[in-house]
Design an enzyme around this catalytic site. Structure first.
Site, PDB file in Angstrom:
ATOM      1  N   HIS A  50       0.864  -1.183   0.000  1.00 65.22           N
ATOM      2  CA  HIS A  50       0.000   0.000   0.000  1.00 65.22           C
ATOM      3  C   HIS A  50       0.900   1.233   0.000  1.00 65.22           C
ATOM      4  CE1 HIS A  50      -3.791  -2.063   1.855  1.00 65.22           C
ATOM      5  NE2 HIS A  50      -3.275  -2.748   0.843  1.00 65.22           N
ATOM      6  N   GLU A  52       1.166   3.787   1.907  1.00 66.20           N
ATOM      7  CA  GLU A  52       1.756   4.118   3.202  1.00 66.20           C
ATOM      8  C   GLU A  52       2.947   3.214   3.519  1.00 66.20           C
ATOM      9  OE1 GLU A  52      -2.828   4.334   3.914  1.00 66.20           O
ATOM     10  OE2 GLU A  52      -1.451   3.304   2.553  1.00 66.20           O
ATOM     11  N   CYS A  80      -5.931   1.763   6.080  1.00 63.92           N
ATOM     12  CA  CYS A  80      -6.579   0.520   6.498  1.00 63.92           C
ATOM     13  C   CYS A  80      -5.956   0.070   7.822  1.00 63.92           C
ATOM     14  CB  CYS A  80      -6.401  -0.555   5.423  1.00 63.92           C
ATOM     15  SG  CYS A  80      -4.690  -1.125   5.246  1.00 63.92           S
TER      16      CYS A  80
END
Length: 173
Positions: A50, A52, A80
């Site tokens: 992801h 991040e 998430c």
């Protein structure tokens, strides 16, 4: 957040869900970009890639430490649960996100891991920064994907009056 939006565009260009992230750290002349990232799970065959996490990995490598207590992360979509826990584990000072994620958001939309008092690390959270721009990018991406899927289904459709080989199975004897 503008830099994170640019990163999200990079994700779109390679066929990924357009989410981008940037990690900033304090500098002598003001905040400095330390690392950036965009979604890459499809292209890297890595479910943890992801935006991040990609940015965290770059920043930790550059600093030679997984702890980033002076840093802030800006991301176009609410993190998430996986990303939220990684951000807290890195001890980031603050996380700023754009659009909320009503399906998997773990910074208040579905659950709020950042407010969980039983966890031993706490990160400040700010949401809704450039939310309209971040949300619009995602809406356009998914609208384009749905249109492509409809076109692909239509291209596979058989014109009226034509049959497939198996439509007449078993053959008459």
């Amino acid at each position: 957040m503008a830099i994170a939006l640019d990163q999200a565009q990079n994700a779109w260009l390679v066929g990924e869900v357009p989410v981008g992230a940037v990690i900033m750290r304090p500098g002598a002349e003001g905040p400095q970009v330390l690392a950036t990232g965009y979604n890459r799970p499809i292209t890297t065959h890595d479910p943890t890639a992801h935006a991040e996490i990609v940015a965290l990995r770059h920043a930790a490598t550059l600093l030679g430490n997984y702890r980033l207590p002076e840093c802030e992360l800006y991301v176009t979509l609410e993190p998430c649960a996986m990303c939220s826990m990684a951000l807290m584990h890195a001890r980031l000072r603050r996380v700023v996100f754009g659009a909320p994620d009503p399906k998997t958001g773990a910074a208040g939309s579905v659950l709020d891991l950042f407010a969980e008092p039983r966890l031993n690390h706490h990160t400040q959270i700010a949401g809704g920064v450039m939310a309209e721009e971040c949300g619009e990018l995602l809406r356009r991406f998914f609208a384009e994907r749905r249109a492509q899927a409809r076109e692909a289904r239509a291209a596979r459709a058989i014109p009226a009056g034509e049959t497939r080989e198996l439509d007449n199975w078993p053959p008459s004897t």
